[in-house]
Design a protein around this motif. Structure first.
Motif, PDB file in Angstrom:
ATOM      1  N   LEU A  27       0.824  -1.212   0.000  1.00  0.00           N
ATOM      2  CA  LEU A  27       0.000   0.000   0.000  1.00  0.00           C
ATOM      3  C   LEU A  27       0.858   1.262   0.000  1.00  0.00           C
ATOM      4  CD1 LEU A  27      -2.878  -1.011   2.440  1.00  0.00           C
ATOM      5  CD2 LEU A  27      -3.011  -0.697  -0.042  1.00  0.00           C
ATOM      6  N   LEU A  28       1.969   1.230   0.714  1.00  0.00           N
ATOM      7  CA  LEU A  28       2.884   2.374   0.704  1.00  0.00           C
ATOM      8  C   LEU A  28       3.471   2.599  -0.688  1.00  0.00           C
ATOM      9  CD1 LEU A  28       4.846   2.180   4.051  1.00  0.00           C
ATOM     10  CD2 LEU A  28       3.629   4.142   3.157  1.00  0.00           C
ATOM     11  N   LEU A  29       3.858   1.512  -1.352  1.00  0.00           N
ATOM     12  CA  LEU A  29       4.388   1.634  -2.717  1.00  0.00           C
ATOM     13  C   LEU A  29       3.341   2.192  -3.676  1.00  0.00           C
ATOM     14  CD1 LEU A  29       6.469  -1.651  -3.046  1.00  0.00           C
ATOM     15  CD2 LEU A  29       7.320   0.696  -2.910  1.00  0.00           C
ATOM     16  N   VAL A  30       2.110   1.743  -3.540  1.00  0.00           N
ATOM     17  CA  VAL A  30       1.036   2.252  -4.397  1.00  0.00           C
ATOM     18  C   VAL A  30       0.821   3.739  -4.142  1.00  0.00           C
ATOM     19  CG1 VAL A  30      -1.457   2.136  -4.806  1.00  0.00           C
ATOM     20  CG2 VAL A  30      -0.122   0.042  -4.692  1.00  0.00           C
ATOM     21  N   LEU A  31       0.826   4.140  -2.888  1.00  0.00           N
ATOM     22  CA  LEU A  31       0.653   5.553  -2.554  1.00  0.00           C
ATOM     23  C   LEU A  31       1.776   6.410  -3.128  1.00  0.00           C
ATOM     24  CD1 LEU A  31      -0.895   7.721  -0.933  1.00  0.00           C
ATOM     25  CD2 LEU A  31       0.656   7.222   0.960  1.00  0.00           C
ATOM     26  N   THR A  35       1.257   9.265  -6.121  1.00  0.00           N
ATOM     27  CA  THR A  35       1.695  10.639  -5.887  1.00  0.00           C
ATOM     28  C   THR A  35       2.665  11.083  -6.976  1.00  0.00           C
ATOM     29  OG1 THR A  35       1.476  10.292  -3.521  1.00  0.00           O
ATOM     30  CG2 THR A  35       2.768  12.186  -4.223  1.00  0.00           C
ATOM     31  N   ARG A  36       3.615  10.228  -7.330  1.00  0.00           N
ATOM     32  CA  ARG A  36       4.589  10.564  -8.363  1.00  0.00           C
ATOM     33  C   ARG A  36       3.900  10.763  -9.717  1.00  0.00           C
ATOM     34  NH1 ARG A  36       8.996   6.259  -8.889  1.00  0.00           N
ATOM     35  NH2 ARG A  36       9.518   7.063  -6.828  1.00  0.00           N
ATOM     36  N   THR A  37       2.972   9.883 -10.051  1.00  0.00           N
ATOM     37  CA  THR A  37       2.255   9.994 -11.323  1.00  0.00           C
ATOM     38  C   THR A  37       1.430  11.267 -11.366  1.00  0.00           C
ATOM     39  OG1 THR A  37       2.129   7.591 -11.431  1.00  0.00           O
ATOM     40  CG2 THR A  37       0.646   8.823 -12.865  1.00  0.00           C
ATOM     41  N   HIS A  42       0.612  16.650 -13.594  1.00  0.00           N
ATOM     42  CA  HIS A  42       0.448  18.076 -13.336  1.00  0.00           C
ATOM     43  C   HIS A  42       1.504  18.886 -14.099  1.00  0.00           C
ATOM     44  CE1 HIS A  42      -0.823  21.627 -11.208  1.00  0.00           C
ATOM     45  NE2 HIS A  42       0.420  21.863 -10.827  1.00  0.00           N
ATOM     46  N   LYS A  43       2.744  18.417 -14.118  1.00  0.00           N
ATOM     47  CA  LYS A  43       3.809  19.104 -14.853  1.00  0.00           C
ATOM     48  C   LYS A  43       3.516  19.102 -16.349  1.00  0.00           C
ATOM     49  CE  LYS A  43       7.505  18.122 -11.573  1.00  0.00           C
ATOM     50  NZ  LYS A  43       8.753  17.377 -11.355  1.00  0.00           N
ATOM     51  N   ILE A  44       3.052  17.975 -16.863  1.00  0.00           N
ATOM     52  CA  ILE A  44       2.744  17.875 -18.290  1.00  0.00           C
ATOM     53  C   ILE A  44       1.600  18.817 -18.655  1.00  0.00           C
ATOM     54  CG2 ILE A  44       1.805  16.337 -20.068  1.00  0.00           C
ATOM     55  CD1 ILE A  44       3.416  14.081 -18.711  1.00  0.00           C
ATOM     56  N   CYS A  45       0.597  18.892 -17.798  1.00  0.00           N
ATOM     57  CA  CYS A  45      -0.532  19.781 -18.067  1.00  0.00           C
ATOM     58  C   CYS A  45      -0.105  21.244 -18.039  1.00  0.00           C
ATOM     59  CB  CYS A  45      -1.660  19.539 -17.068  1.00  0.00           C
ATOM     60  SG  CYS A  45      -2.509  17.983 -17.375  1.00  0.00           S
TER      61      CYS A  45
END
Length: 108
Positions: A27-31, A35-37, A42-45
């Motif tokens: 679950l920590l890895l998924v979180l 967050t990274r994605t 957001h940067k791409i937008c």
């Protein structure tokens, strides 16, 4: 008292404790990945938004330049069907770009 019961349960059920630890780590890895994605999207937008702003600002600047020098503008007596279609397509493209910018800004 509760801590002693928890420790006793962990000692007796080592497999359950290992599975629980694995689930927590997963679950920590998924979180972290989500967050990274989200940050990358957001940067791409932001880059897309800047790109469209430059395009739309460039179109407005060229129209201002044309309006400033009326002597250089040659008004055609007639327009061919192709020229009419091109101007209509250009206006449609600008409207689509503005709509796309609005959608992007609403989503992010």
């Amino acid at each position: 008292m509760v801590q002693e019961q928890i420790m006793l349960y962990i000692r007796e059920n080592a497999v359950a404790a290992a599975a629980l630890t694995g689930i927590i780590l997963l679950l920590l890895l998924v979180l972290i990945q989500v967050t990274r994605t989200r940050q990358e999207v957001h940067k791409i937008c932001q880059k897309i938004r800047r790109y469209f702003e430059v395009i739309l600002a460039g179109d407005e600047e060229t129209s201002v330049v044309e309006e400033e020098s009326p002597e250089e503008i040659q008004i055609p007596v007639y327009q061919t069907m192709e020229e009419k279609q091109e101007t209509e397509e250009d206006s449609k493209d600008r409207e689509e770009l503005k709509l796309l910018m609005e959608v992007i800004s609403e989503v992010f």
